[in-house]
Every structure is written in C-alpha cells, then in structure tokens.
Scaffold this motif. Structure first.
Motif, PDB file in Angstrom:
ATOM      1  N   HIS A 206      44.788  44.375  36.518  1.00  0.00           N
ATOM      2  CA  HIS A 206      43.804  45.453  36.572  1.00  0.00           C
ATOM      3  C   HIS A 206      44.121  46.538  35.550  1.00  0.00           C
ATOM      4  O   HIS A 206      43.212  47.104  34.917  1.00  0.00           O
ATOM      5  CB  HIS A 206      43.773  46.048  37.978  1.00  0.00           C
ATOM      6  CG  HIS A 206      42.775  47.147  38.152  1.00  0.00           C
ATOM      7  ND1 HIS A 206      41.417  46.940  38.114  1.00  0.00           N
ATOM      8  CD2 HIS A 206      42.943  48.482  38.352  1.00  0.00           C
ATOM      9  CE1 HIS A 206      40.790  48.082  38.290  1.00  0.00           C
ATOM     10  NE2 HIS A 206      41.689  49.035  38.433  1.00  0.00           N
ATOM     11  N   MET A 207      45.400  46.844  35.357  1.00  0.00           N
ATOM     12  CA  MET A 207      45.801  47.867  34.397  1.00  0.00           C
ATOM     13  C   MET A 207      45.384  47.469  32.988  1.00  0.00           C
ATOM     14  O   MET A 207      44.790  48.257  32.244  1.00  0.00           O
ATOM     15  CB  MET A 207      47.311  48.085  34.455  1.00  0.00           C
ATOM     16  CG  MET A 207      47.849  49.204  33.558  1.00  0.00           C
ATOM     17  SD  MET A 207      48.159  48.715  31.824  1.00  0.00           S
ATOM     18  CE  MET A 207      49.490  47.545  32.032  1.00  0.00           C
ATOM     19  N   TYR A 208      45.659  46.227  32.614  1.00  0.00           N
ATOM     20  CA  TYR A 208      45.288  45.770  31.268  1.00  0.00           C
ATOM     21  C   TYR A 208      43.763  45.761  31.095  1.00  0.00           C
ATOM     22  O   TYR A 208      43.243  46.153  30.043  1.00  0.00           O
ATOM     23  CB  TYR A 208      45.861  44.382  31.003  1.00  0.00           C
ATOM     24  CG  TYR A 208      47.289  44.397  30.528  1.00  0.00           C
ATOM     25  CD1 TYR A 208      47.634  45.047  29.346  1.00  0.00           C
ATOM     26  CD2 TYR A 208      48.306  43.774  31.252  1.00  0.00           C
ATOM     27  CE1 TYR A 208      48.950  45.071  28.905  1.00  0.00           C
ATOM     28  CE2 TYR A 208      49.629  43.797  30.818  1.00  0.00           C
ATOM     29  CZ  TYR A 208      49.937  44.449  29.633  1.00  0.00           C
ATOM     30  OH  TYR A 208      51.234  44.487  29.181  1.00  0.00           O
ATOM     31  N   ALA A 209      43.046  45.364  32.140  1.00  0.00           N
ATOM     32  CA  ALA A 209      41.581  45.343  32.051  1.00  0.00           C
ATOM     33  C   ALA A 209      41.024  46.752  31.895  1.00  0.00           C
ATOM     34  O   ALA A 209      40.124  46.998  31.091  1.00  0.00           O
ATOM     35  CB  ALA A 209      40.996  44.675  33.292  1.00  0.00           C
ATOM     36  N   SER A 210      41.578  47.714  32.657  1.00  0.00           N
ATOM     37  CA  SER A 210      41.114  49.093  32.580  1.00  0.00           C
ATOM     38  C   SER A 210      41.371  49.703  31.217  1.00  0.00           C
ATOM     39  O   SER A 210      40.636  50.583  30.770  1.00  0.00           O
ATOM     40  CB  SER A 210      41.810  49.943  33.656  1.00  0.00           C
ATOM     41  OG  SER A 210      41.474  49.476  34.941  1.00  0.00           O
ATOM     42  N   CYS A 211      42.412  49.228  30.560  1.00  0.00           N
ATOM     43  CA  CYS A 211      42.760  49.736  29.227  1.00  0.00           C
ATOM     44  C   CYS A 211      42.093  48.932  28.117  1.00  0.00           C
ATOM     45  O   CYS A 211      42.373  49.143  26.936  1.00  0.00           O
ATOM     46  CB  CYS A 211      44.274  49.739  29.049  1.00  0.00           C
ATOM     47  SG  CYS A 211      45.138  50.863  30.172  1.00  0.00           S
TER      48      CYS A 211
ATOM     49  N   VAL B 285      38.980  38.004  37.684  1.00  0.00           N
ATOM     50  CA  VAL B 285      37.511  38.031  37.687  1.00  0.00           C
ATOM     51  C   VAL B 285      37.013  39.462  37.501  1.00  0.00           C
ATOM     52  O   VAL B 285      36.103  39.728  36.707  1.00  0.00           O
ATOM     53  CB  VAL B 285      36.966  37.422  38.995  1.00  0.00           C
ATOM     54  CG1 VAL B 285      35.471  37.729  39.152  1.00  0.00           C
ATOM     55  CG2 VAL B 285      37.181  35.916  39.009  1.00  0.00           C
ATOM     56  N   ALA B 286      37.641  40.403  38.225  1.00  0.00           N
ATOM     57  CA  ALA B 286      37.264  41.814  38.086  1.00  0.00           C
ATOM     58  C   ALA B 286      37.563  42.332  36.687  1.00  0.00           C
ATOM     59  O   ALA B 286      36.844  43.197  36.168  1.00  0.00           O
ATOM     60  CB  ALA B 286      38.003  42.647  39.140  1.00  0.00           C
ATOM     61  N   ALA B 287      38.638  41.808  36.063  1.00  0.00           N
ATOM     62  CA  ALA B 287      38.984  42.218  34.700  1.00  0.00           C
ATOM     63  C   ALA B 287      37.864  41.845  33.731  1.00  0.00           C
ATOM     64  O   ALA B 287      37.439  42.653  32.899  1.00  0.00           O
ATOM     65  CB  ALA B 287      40.297  41.564  34.267  1.00  0.00           C
TER      66      ALA B 287
ATOM     67  N   MET C  48      29.867  35.875  31.257  1.00  0.00           N
ATOM     68  CA  MET C  48      30.000  34.418  31.279  1.00  0.00           C
ATOM     69  C   MET C  48      31.392  34.004  31.751  1.00  0.00           C
ATOM     70  O   MET C  48      31.548  33.000  32.457  1.00  0.00           O
ATOM     71  CB  MET C  48      29.715  33.844  29.884  1.00  0.00           C
ATOM     72  CG  MET C  48      28.257  33.812  29.508  1.00  0.00           C
ATOM     73  SD  MET C  48      27.216  32.860  30.648  1.00  0.00           S
ATOM     74  CE  MET C  48      28.006  31.250  30.585  1.00  0.00           C
ATOM     75  N   GLU C  49      32.410  34.769  31.359  1.00  0.00           N
ATOM     76  CA  GLU C  49      33.776  34.446  31.790  1.00  0.00           C
ATOM     77  C   GLU C  49      33.916  34.609  33.302  1.00  0.00           C
ATOM     78  O   GLU C  49      34.657  33.858  33.945  1.00  0.00           O
ATOM     79  CB  GLU C  49      34.782  35.342  31.076  1.00  0.00           C
ATOM     80  CG  GLU C  49      35.008  34.980  29.613  1.00  0.00           C
ATOM     81  CD  GLU C  49      35.679  33.617  29.452  1.00  0.00           C
ATOM     82  OE1 GLU C  49      36.337  33.162  30.400  1.00  0.00           O
ATOM     83  OE2 GLU C  49      35.526  33.012  28.385  1.00  0.00           O
ATOM     84  N   VAL C  50      33.218  35.585  33.876  1.00  0.00           N
ATOM     85  CA  VAL C  50      33.252  35.756  35.335  1.00  0.00           C
ATOM     86  C   VAL C  50      32.729  34.498  36.013  1.00  0.00           C
ATOM     87  O   VAL C  50      33.340  33.977  36.957  1.00  0.00           O
ATOM     88  CB  VAL C  50      32.408  36.983  35.762  1.00  0.00           C
ATOM     89  CG1 VAL C  50      32.276  37.047  37.276  1.00  0.00           C
ATOM     90  CG2 VAL C  50      33.031  38.260  35.231  1.00  0.00           C
ATOM     91  N   VAL C  51      31.593  34.004  35.516  1.00  0.00           N
ATOM     92  CA  VAL C  51      30.989  32.796  36.092  1.00  0.00           C
ATOM     93  C   VAL C  51      31.908  31.587  35.899  1.00  0.00           C
ATOM     94  O   VAL C  51      32.113  30.792  36.826  1.00  0.00           O
ATOM     95  CB  VAL C  51      29.608  32.549  35.460  1.00  0.00           C
ATOM     96  CG1 VAL C  51      29.064  31.190  35.872  1.00  0.00           C
ATOM     97  CG2 VAL C  51      28.640  33.655  35.855  1.00  0.00           C
ATOM     98  N   GLU C  52      32.492  31.472  34.702  1.00  0.00           N
ATOM     99  CA  GLU C  52      33.379  30.333  34.444  1.00  0.00           C
ATOM    100  C   GLU C  52      34.635  30.395  35.307  1.00  0.00           C
ATOM    101  O   GLU C  52      35.116  29.363  35.790  1.00  0.00           O
ATOM    102  CB  GLU C  52      33.753  30.293  32.953  1.00  0.00           C
ATOM    103  CG  GLU C  52      32.594  29.951  32.023  1.00  0.00           C
ATOM    104  CD  GLU C  52      31.950  28.622  32.375  1.00  0.00           C
ATOM    105  OE1 GLU C  52      32.688  27.649  32.638  1.00  0.00           O
ATOM    106  OE2 GLU C  52      30.698  28.573  32.431  1.00  0.00           O
ATOM    107  N   MET C  53      35.180  31.590  35.512  1.00  0.00           N
ATOM    108  CA  MET C  53      36.357  31.721  36.366  1.00  0.00           C
ATOM    109  C   MET C  53      36.022  31.335  37.808  1.00  0.00           C
ATOM    110  O   MET C  53      36.819  30.697  38.502  1.00  0.00           O
ATOM    111  CB  MET C  53      36.894  33.151  36.322  1.00  0.00           C
ATOM    112  CG  MET C  53      37.544  33.549  35.010  1.00  0.00           C
ATOM    113  SD  MET C  53      38.963  32.523  34.551  1.00  0.00           S
ATOM    114  CE  MET C  53      40.136  32.951  35.824  1.00  0.00           C
ATOM    115  N   PHE C  54      34.836  31.691  38.265  1.00  0.00           N
ATOM    116  CA  PHE C  54      34.437  31.326  39.627  1.00  0.00           C
ATOM    117  C   PHE C  54      34.310  29.813  39.751  1.00  0.00           C
ATOM    118  O   PHE C  54      34.755  29.219  40.751  1.00  0.00           O
ATOM    119  CB  PHE C  54      33.120  32.005  39.976  1.00  0.00           C
ATOM    120  CG  PHE C  54      32.623  31.681  41.358  1.00  0.00           C
ATOM    121  CD1 PHE C  54      33.366  32.050  42.470  1.00  0.00           C
ATOM    122  CD2 PHE C  54      31.430  31.007  41.548  1.00  0.00           C
ATOM    123  CE1 PHE C  54      32.918  31.745  43.758  1.00  0.00           C
ATOM    124  CE2 PHE C  54      30.982  30.703  42.820  1.00  0.00           C
ATOM    125  CZ  PHE C  54      31.713  31.073  43.932  1.00  0.00           C
TER     126      PHE C  54
END
Length: 694
Positions: free
Chosen positions: A163-168, A193-195, A203-209
């Motif tokens: 989450h830290m890396y995604a927020s940054c 997924v949240a990242a 698209m990456e969210v869908v692929e990760m799911f």
C-alpha cells in the motif's frame, strides 16, 4: 466510539481484600480522569503495565481524547513504556490524521530499541503513516528496518508495504513485494489489487482478480469492491454482472460499499436503470451512494435527473461533499442551470469545503459553460492550486465566449507559470483561433504542438484546423488539408467542412463532404439539411428537394430545435412549434408582441431556409416559433425587468434567430446569452459577441 477495554482490578476504597470484578473502560472525558486518579491512588497504575496499557488505549480511542492520551504517555506516573504502548499511540495519531507524529514515535522507538523494540504492528503502522504522507524514502527506510528485524514475513506488514508503494506511485515496486512473498492470502491479494486500483490500472485489477480465481484464493467483499470499480472504468459489464450475481447468491447486498460500487459500475456501463434500482433498494444511503447515483446520471447525459436527485438528497438531509458538488456542477454546466450552480458555489463557501483542483476546475468550467466568463475568471483566481485542466477549462471557456485573443494570452500565462499544456489545451487554443478568425495564429499553434511540446495531433486537432480554415472562407484550402491528413478523417471533420460550405455557399465541395459523411455516418439529419440549404442558397431548388426526399426515403427525421431556460432553479424546455406548455397561449402572444416590436426596429424575417410549400406569411410564422424565440419570450414574461436572459440551444443558432435576438436585446434593453452547440452568443444593445462570425 471506543470499544470496551478490560482493566486491572480496582481495590475497594477503605478496606483491603480481593478486587471486585473488572469493569470495562469507556472513552468518556469525564470518566477517565476519575478512573486515572483512582488507579494512581491505589498504586495500580505504576504497578501494573496491563492497567496502564488499558487506560492508555481507552484514552487514545477517540481523537478528542488524544491530548489526554499523550499526557498519560509522556507525563506519568506510569510503569516503563512498552512496545504495545507505543503502538497504541501510533495508531491513535494515524487515525486522528497525524501520520507525522506516528513516525516521530517510531523514530523514538528506534533510539530505545533495547527497551521497546518495534514489532510487526509498529512496522505496519509506520508504513501506513508513510502512505498518508507519500514519504517514499522514509517508507523504504522502514522496509529496510523490517527486513533487518525479520518482520516482513508478517502479512499485514507486507500488505502495508504494498500500500505504501502504491500510495507513492511506485506500483511496480508494490508488485515486486507481492511477487516475492512466500505466501499470499486474501489480505495480500487485496493489497496489490488496491494498488493497481489506486493508480488507475483498471485492466490489471481485472487480471489480478482472474488470477485469484485461477489459483483458488478466496476473495472477499473488499476484493469485489475494487473489481467492480475497475469494471465500471473499463466498461466490462460482463464481469460486473457476474459479480452482481455472486453478491445476490451470497447475500452480500447488505454491504453498502459493495452496492454503491455496483451501482456506479452499472451507471458507467450505460445501464442507468439498473443503477437506480439498486439505489432505490438500499436501506440506508450515505453521501457516497447519493454522489455515485448523481454522477451516474450526469455521465449518462441525464442531467435533469441528476439535479432532481440532488434535490431529493437535500430533502433527505444528507450533507453533500466535494464529489457530489463536482457532479452537480457538471450537470448545471450542461443544462445552463446558472442559479442552481451558483447555489452550489455559495454552499461550498458557506461550508468551507476545500477548493480542490477538481472542484475548482468544475466551478471554472460551470461558469464558462453558462456564459459567465468573468465569474469563471474569479473562480480561477480564487483557487490555491491550479493544474493543466484548470487552465484548459478557462482557455476553452474564453474561446467559446468570443474572447479568442484573451484565450491566447491566457495560454501564454500558462506557459510562463510553468504549466505544461496537454493535447486538450491545444483544442481550446485552436478553438479560440477558429472562433476569432485568427488563421495565422492557428497555423502557428498547430505546428508547435509536435515541434515544441511533443504532442502528436489527434483527429480533434485536425477538425479544429478544418473549422478554422473553413470559417475564414478558405474552403478549398480546408478541403486540401483534409486530403493530406496523415490520419483518416472522420465524420466530424467532414461535417465541419460541410458547415463551412453552407456558410460560404460552396456547392461542389459541399456535395463531396456529404458523400463522405454518408459513408461514415448516414443517419445524421443535420448533414442533409445543410446540403439542402446549400442548394437552396444557390437557387438549385430541385436538388434541395431531392436531398429532402432522400432523407424521407431513408427514414431520417430532422432533429427538432430545443432550447432550455432556467428560472428560479427550474429548467424549462421548449421545442420549435411547441404545443405542450401550460402557458402556451401567453407565450405565443408574447412572441407576437416581440416580433411586432423588432419589426418596427428594422427586423425582416429570414425565411430562406424554410422549405415549406406555403405562403410567405406562414413561413414567417414558422421562423417566429423557433425554440429560442419561445424561450426568450418566456424569459421576458417571467424575469424581472433588466434581468439577463440565458438559454441553451441544441442546434446551431439560425441566421433569422441571430438577427432577431440582436434586435430583441436592443428593443427590450436586455442582455441575452445564448449557448448553441458551438459557442456562446452574448447579445447586448443590438450586437453579438461573435461579431456575426459563427
């Protein structure tokens, strides 16, 4: 509310003996000091680390008690501080919105490592603080410490690190952390997924799911909220409906966040009816749900429904937030609902809502699209932070309100401020040149896009150039420009050329333009009407009639003229030859009076475009019943003397209405602002801001 916390036994005052049963501590400002005093008096506070921890946790549970918790932590009397005590206060600082204070405590722990070594909870909280502050370098330092202490095996530390890396903004690093994890349960999957969701990688969210389904990792409601949100952004209605079916089967419809995400997904996928049914079925609706439904209507171009729902929201006494206001302002901008939008602006000021770049830009765009360019400038100047979209909104607003040169000056100021223009900015710049007949400036800016800014022109930019050349009467040059374009011209580009041919009566190129349009989009009625008018203006009546017959044979009906006017927060809609209004007789009487007065001032009806096999008198009546004339008459009836009349028109203002409205503004001493599908016309004292160039 704070949760109940068990505390150590308290001795009965005045006698020794076994302690009574433990009572829960409650985060009550009047209760805690008394309990604190009793613990000190009994000696329990300094003698029992558990009692102190429970008291500290109760005090830290509410932001209003945080200063009291800090005093407990710092001033004592108390037992030696432990790692759990530091963790309690770090979490309290984080929840209260003070991540920097949480990090200061973490650094303090590092200096007292032997007494209070950081554990996995400390590391997770420190990483969350870095996320809130977008402190990437500090986060990497926390990661190094966690690796050294062997804390990265904990799933919550890993998910916090992701989450830290995604927020940054470093989603690639977040993915590396995820891939390096030995085990990845639902918490880890939700984090990555949240990242991707946070960084707009739908698209990456869908692929990760899909990856979760393949490896058999159980997903939860948190996962589904992210997935449904992504489905809405990419228009994946198939997967979104699959999730909706799963929600029904598993009885998850009680989760308001999930239902709201589904509602938003349906709206973005064009199924606004299903979105509304979900909304209506919710037992309780928070501001997020109301905002999502209002936004759905706005994005579906059902702006009147959006404003109607906003009125219901007010009756339900749900406080709107900045997200709600952005959607409402967008709807007001489309409808030209100035009074409602002004109320929104006053609400923002009254409630002291933060003027974010998104909300501020929406205000600028709203005022510009309502023809209030001075108010748009004022809103622009009041914004503490502006981005390229803010500058672009005002540039486009000036362009469409007849202030082309000012738009170009604003573009220069934008560059001086160090703001990089986007491809959309250049659409505004080229529009400014087009509507103000600044041909050489337009050519220069078009050439500078790729040369100076590395922006490859899109079809919209080529369309602006065709419009610029055609409006200026350079129809042959515009035609050659299309022929030499490096990309395939679309119907919009050929339509811009056809419009120029109608203005400058170029039959040959007009015929070619319509031929190209029909091959791309054969059902647009306005194109046939334009060519018919071109033939008529050249005296080719048989050809004009043939085009009209072709329209009829193809089953293409002419788009009726429609004008909107807002009075007292209510938007009224008028159509040409309107016969469905409760005050119809009075409106037509006002039109007759209006036409009579401007005829005295020199008005001569322009019936050249009326293709009716009727007498001239009937043709004059037909043009007098155009939708904007009905709306203006209604405005004269209802508005106070001298008040500005504002309306919006779905089609280009015709020559007759343009000349008539100029005279109406003079005869009735009114400013009349008309927004047609291209630009704004500000009529005042018998003149128009477009200088008859539209």
């Amino acid at each position: 509310m704070a949760t109940a916390v068990p505390t150590a036994a308290l001795p009965t005052p005045g006698r020794a003996g076994p302690a009574p049963p433990r009572a829960p501590l409650r985060a009550d400002p009047s209760y805690l000091p008394q309990l604190h005093a009793a613990l000190i008096k009994s000696g329990e506070l300094t003698g029992s680390a558990k009692s102190f921890h429970s008291l500290l946790e109760a005090a830290a549970a509410s932001p209003t008690l945080l200063p009291y918790a800090v005093s407990l932590f710092r001033l004592g009397p108390r037992p030696p501080l432990s790692t759990p005590c530091y963790n309690v206060l770090m979490r309290a600082f984080l929840h209260a919105g003070h991540p920097e204070d949480a990090l200061h405590l973490f650094i303090e722990m590092l200096h007292a490592a032997s007494a209070c070594p950081a554990d996995q909870h400390t590391a997770a909280c420190a990483l969350k603080s870095c996320s809130r502050m977008c402190a990437l370098d500090v986060g990497r330092g926390v990661q190094a410490y966690a690796v050294k202490r062997g804390l990265v095996a904990d799933r919550f530390v890993l998910s916090s690190l992701i989450h830290m890396y995604a927020s940054c903004g470093d989603v690639a690093a977040a993915r590396l952390v995820f891939d390096a994890a030995e085990e990845s349960g639902v918490v880890m999957w939700n984090a990555i997924v949240a990242a991707y969701l946070k960084n707009g990688d739908w698209m990456e969210v869908v692929e990760m799911f899909k990856g979760m389904l393949e490896v058999g990792v159980a997903f939860d409601e948190v996962t589904l909220v992210s997935v449904v949100t992504a489905c809405g952004r990419i228009g994946d209605a198939k997967l979104g409906k699959w999730v909706a079916g799963h929600v029904d089967e598993e009885g998850l419809a009680r989760n308001p966040k999930l239902v709201t995400a589904l509602m938003d997904m349906y709206a973005k996928c064009g199924e606004i009816g299903k979105a509304r049914r979900l909304f209506d079925g919710m037992q309780s609706r928070d501001v997020v749900a109301w905002s999502a439904m209002i936004s759905g209507y706005t994005q579906a171009d059902q702006c009147r429904e959006a404003l109607g729902l906003f009125s219901e929201m007010q009756l339900a006494r749900v406080e709107p937030n900045d997200v709600t206001m952005v959607s409402v302002l967008s709807a007001c901008a489309v409808l030209g609902a100035l009074e409602t939008g002004k109320w929104v602006h006053s609400y923002v000021r009254r409630k002291r809502l933060s003027l974010t770049t998104i909300l501020g830009t929406a205000l600028v765009d709203f005022y510009a699209k309502c023809g209030c360019i001075d108010d748009a400038v004022e809103a622009f100047e009041s914004m503490p932070v502006k981005n390229s979209w803010t500058w672009t909104a005002l540039i486009k607003g000036m362009a469409t309100n007849g202030r082309g040169r000012e738009a170009l000056e604003l573009f220069s100021s934008m560059r001086e401020a160090g703001i990089e223009p986007t491809d959309v900015t250049f659409i505004g710049v080229l529009m400014a040149c087009s509507h103000s007949c600044l041909v050489e400036e337009g050519r220069r800016h078009f050439d500078s896009m790729a040369r100076d800014y590395g922006i490859k022109p899109r079809v919209e930019h080529y369309g602006c150039m065709v419009d610029l050349l055609g409006r200026a009467g350079l129809v042959d040059e515009a035609y050659q420009f299309i022929r030499t374009m490096p990309i395939e011209p679309n119907a919009v580009i050929w339509r811009a050329l056809l419009s120029s041919c109608a203005v400058h009566r170029n039959v040959g190129i007009g015929e070619e333009a319509l031929k190209q349009i029909i091959s791309l989009n054969p059902s647009h009625s306005g194109d046939y009407v334009l060519l018919s008018n071109i033939y008529a203006s050249a005296g080719q009546w048989k050809d004009a009639a043939m085009v009209r017959k072709e329209m009829k044979d193809r089953g293409i009906e002419k788009t009726p003229g429609c004008s909107l006017i807002e009075l007292d927060g209510v938007v009224f809609e008028f159509f040409a030859e309107d016969s469905d209004h409760p005050e119809l007789r009075e409106i037509y009487q006002k039109v007759e009076e209006m036409i009579g007065r401007i005829k005295v001032a020199g008005y001569v009806p322009n019936t050249a475009d009326v293709r009716l096999e009727v007498e001239e008198r009937e043709k004059e009546v037909s043009v007098s019943h155009h939708s904007e004339k009905l709306a203006i008459a209604f405005g004269l009836m209802k508005l106070d003397p001298g008040a500005t009349i504002r309306l919006s028109k779905n089609l280009r203002v015709c020559a007759d209405c343009h000349s008539a409205t100029k005279l109406i503004s003079k005869v009735y001493d009114r400013e009349i602002v008309v927004r047609d599908r291209n630009i704004f016309h500000h009529f005042k004292d018998g003149t128009c801001s477009c200088n008859d160039y539209w």
